[in-house]
Design a protein around this motif. Structure first.
Motif, PDB file in Angstrom:
ATOM      1  N   GLY A  26       0.803  -1.221   0.000  1.00 36.17           N
ATOM      2  CA  GLY A  26       0.000   0.000   0.000  1.00 36.17           C
ATOM      3  C   GLY A  26       0.836   1.270   0.000  1.00 36.17           C
ATOM      4  O   GLY A  26       0.501   2.247  -0.662  1.00 36.17           O
ATOM      5  N   ALA A  29       2.040   1.758  -3.471  1.00 36.71           N
ATOM      6  CA  ALA A  29       0.930   2.219  -4.313  1.00 36.71           C
ATOM      7  C   ALA A  29       0.687   3.719  -4.121  1.00 36.71           C
ATOM      8  O   ALA A  29       0.557   4.464  -5.097  1.00 36.71           O
ATOM      9  CB  ALA A  29      -0.332   1.416  -4.001  1.00 36.71           C
ATOM     10  N   LYS A  30       0.656   4.172  -2.878  1.00 37.17           N
ATOM     11  CA  LYS A  30       0.452   5.600  -2.597  1.00 37.17           C
ATOM     12  C   LYS A  30       1.584   6.437  -3.174  1.00 37.17           C
ATOM     13  O   LYS A  30       1.352   7.489  -3.769  1.00 37.17           O
ATOM     14  CB  LYS A  30       0.359   5.853  -1.087  1.00 37.17           C
ATOM     15  N   ALA A  34      -0.986   5.762  -7.044  1.00 32.99           N
ATOM     16  CA  ALA A  34      -2.063   4.808  -7.330  1.00 32.99           C
ATOM     17  C   ALA A  34      -2.521   4.145  -6.035  1.00 32.99           C
ATOM     18  O   ALA A  34      -2.389   2.939  -5.859  1.00 32.99           O
ATOM     19  CB  ALA A  34      -1.578   3.766  -8.329  1.00 32.99           C
ATOM     20  N   PRO A  35      -3.059   4.951  -5.092  1.00 33.44           N
ATOM     21  CA  PRO A  35      -3.353   4.440  -3.745  1.00 33.44           C
ATOM     22  C   PRO A  35      -4.318   3.261  -3.677  1.00 33.44           C
ATOM     23  O   PRO A  35      -4.316   2.537  -2.688  1.00 33.44           O
ATOM     24  CB  PRO A  35      -3.923   5.655  -3.015  1.00 33.44           C
ATOM     25  N   ASN A  36      -5.098   3.042  -4.702  1.00 36.45           N
ATOM     26  CA  ASN A  36      -6.059   1.934  -4.677  1.00 36.45           C
ATOM     27  C   ASN A  36      -5.549   0.676  -5.362  1.00 36.45           C
ATOM     28  O   ASN A  36      -6.286  -0.275  -5.542  1.00 36.45           O
ATOM     29  CB  ASN A  36      -7.381   2.360  -5.332  1.00 36.45           C
ATOM     30  N   LEU A  37      -4.279   0.677  -5.735  1.00 39.10           N
ATOM     31  CA  LEU A  37      -3.758  -0.448  -6.509  1.00 39.10           C
ATOM     32  C   LEU A  37      -2.710  -1.282  -5.772  1.00 39.10           C
ATOM     33  O   LEU A  37      -1.778  -1.804  -6.391  1.00 39.10           O
ATOM     34  CB  LEU A  37      -3.193   0.063  -7.846  1.00 39.10           C
ATOM     35  N   SER A  38      -2.880  -1.460  -4.471  1.00 41.36           N
ATOM     36  CA  SER A  38      -1.894  -2.242  -3.728  1.00 41.36           C
ATOM     37  C   SER A  38      -1.856  -3.700  -4.193  1.00 41.36           C
ATOM     38  O   SER A  38      -0.800  -4.329  -4.184  1.00 41.36           O
ATOM     39  CB  SER A  38      -2.118  -2.152  -2.221  1.00 41.36           C
ATOM     40  N   ARG A  39      -2.981  -4.237  -4.656  1.00 43.81           N
ATOM     41  CA  ARG A  39      -2.970  -5.617  -5.179  1.00 43.81           C
ATOM     42  C   ARG A  39      -2.179  -5.696  -6.480  1.00 43.81           C
ATOM     43  O   ARG A  39      -1.517  -6.691  -6.757  1.00 43.81           O
ATOM     44  CB  ARG A  39      -4.388  -6.140  -5.391  1.00 43.81           C
TER      45      ARG A  39
END
Length: 108
Positions: A26, A29-30, A34-39
């Motif tokens: 996470g 990603a942040k 792209a904070p919502n793309l940790s997967r």
């Protein structure tokens, strides 16, 4: 964003993690916006095997401190982290606050 470019951004940032420190999917990603793309970050880490220069994938863990990923690789990840002085118990990084590297606070 193009997947190949995304993966390269993840790998480049992962290469910046200092030895003896860890960060989370996470946090990466942040840091790359792209904070919502940790997967998707986890997918990129899983695909870094042949990347050059090598990516210290084992320094990226779950936000709760757990080593995640394929169970067959967690022992190797633990060994690599312990070699860098990070204490891992039951697949969980100890002293997480002390060894956690936040790329947003450490970027130039």
């Amino acid at each position: 964003m193009n997947q190949e470019l995304f993966f390269e951004q993840v790998w480049d940032l992962t290469r910046e993690i200092p030895k003896g420190r860890v960060t989370s999917y996470g946090a990466i990603a942040k840091a790359i916006g792209a904070p919502n793309l940790s997967r998707m970050v986890a997918r990129a880490i899983g695909a870094c095997g042949s990347a050059q220069p090598p990516v210290p994938y084992y320094r990226v863990i779950s936000s709760n401190g757990l080593l995640s990923g394929d169970p067959s690789s967690t022992n190797k990840r633990q060994q690599l982290l312990e070699r860098e002085g990070i204490e891992v118990e039951n697949l969980k990084v100890q002293n997480l606050k002390k060894v956690f590297w936040d790329p947003l606070n450490d970027l130039e």
